[in-house]
Design an enzyme around this catalytic site. Sequence first.
Site, mmCIF file in Angstrom:
data_model
loop_
_atom_site.group_PDB
_atom_site.id
_atom_site.type_symbol
_atom_site.label_atom_id
_atom_site.label_comp_id
_atom_site.label_asym_id
_atom_site.label_seq_id
_atom_site.Cartn_x
_atom_site.Cartn_y
_atom_site.Cartn_z
ATOM 1 N N ALA A 67 -32.018 -61.145 -14.434
ATOM 2 C CA ALA A 67 -32.874 -61.265 -13.256
ATOM 3 C C ALA A 67 -32.091 -61.937 -12.132
ATOM 4 O O ALA A 67 -31.067 -62.577 -12.363
ATOM 5 C CB ALA A 67 -34.120 -62.077 -13.596
ATOM 6 N N GLU A 113 -34.237 -57.636 -21.774
ATOM 7 C CA GLU A 113 -35.669 -57.493 -22.017
ATOM 8 C C GLU A 113 -36.202 -56.162 -21.498
ATOM 9 O O GLU A 113 -37.107 -55.565 -22.107
ATOM 10 C CB GLU A 113 -36.422 -58.658 -21.381
#
Length: 249
Positions: A67, A113
């Site tokens: 991220a 993820e």
Amino acid sequence: MSARQDFGTLLVDRREDRVVVELHRPEARNAINARMIAELHEVCAEIEADPRPLLLTGHGSVFAGGADIAELRERGREEAMAGINSRLFERLHRLPAPTVAAVDGWALGGGAELSYACDIRLATPTAVFAQPEPGLGIIAGAGACWRLRELVGASVAKQVLLGGFRLDAEAALRHGLVAEIVPAGELRASAHALLDRMAASSAPALRMTKLVLDADGAHPLADDMAQAVLFESADKHDRMTRFLERKKR
């Protein structure tokens, strides 16, 4: 082939029988930022409205370098409770058609993820899955703490999430996280070949199979209900008729 130019972080190729999405932030190793999250929500909405298998990959020799840390640093309790990344990944996981992640190079943090949320993963020899979040003072809060455990088991998940171990391609294959390791130059072709095999199957049957596989504690009722719907379909009847006719020859 149809690519939208108004996406700032994705390259999207819409085909009749599949959608191909390339994460495209080369200046940031395809890191997942708020704009990418919003644009992936748009893609999910399209697939929900017109179900087709999804191929998800990264630009260049990296899948997604996590991220966007600059954005994460500014997020507080309210943003965490909103589940900005986790809600998207769950939506991706629940898409009505199969999803494939083609992973080359790093799949770090939220990038890993994102791949876990897909149904099947293919990898190149240089693929690496890792969860460095505790080193940044946070948890892997977009699904790794439970989805990775489902995929590879509690022991391996703890090694990755607590011990900071990385799963290279061979380890990922050994533990069942990826289905196959293919050379980087063949990754997309192999992913498309997998989607071709899916396209040869009944789309309603694949959709029901995915629903049953992902159902929580509803077996065998969920199996029976899904099968009841499919048993009444013309598609099932036609496919089985063709099978029996071939068998007679």
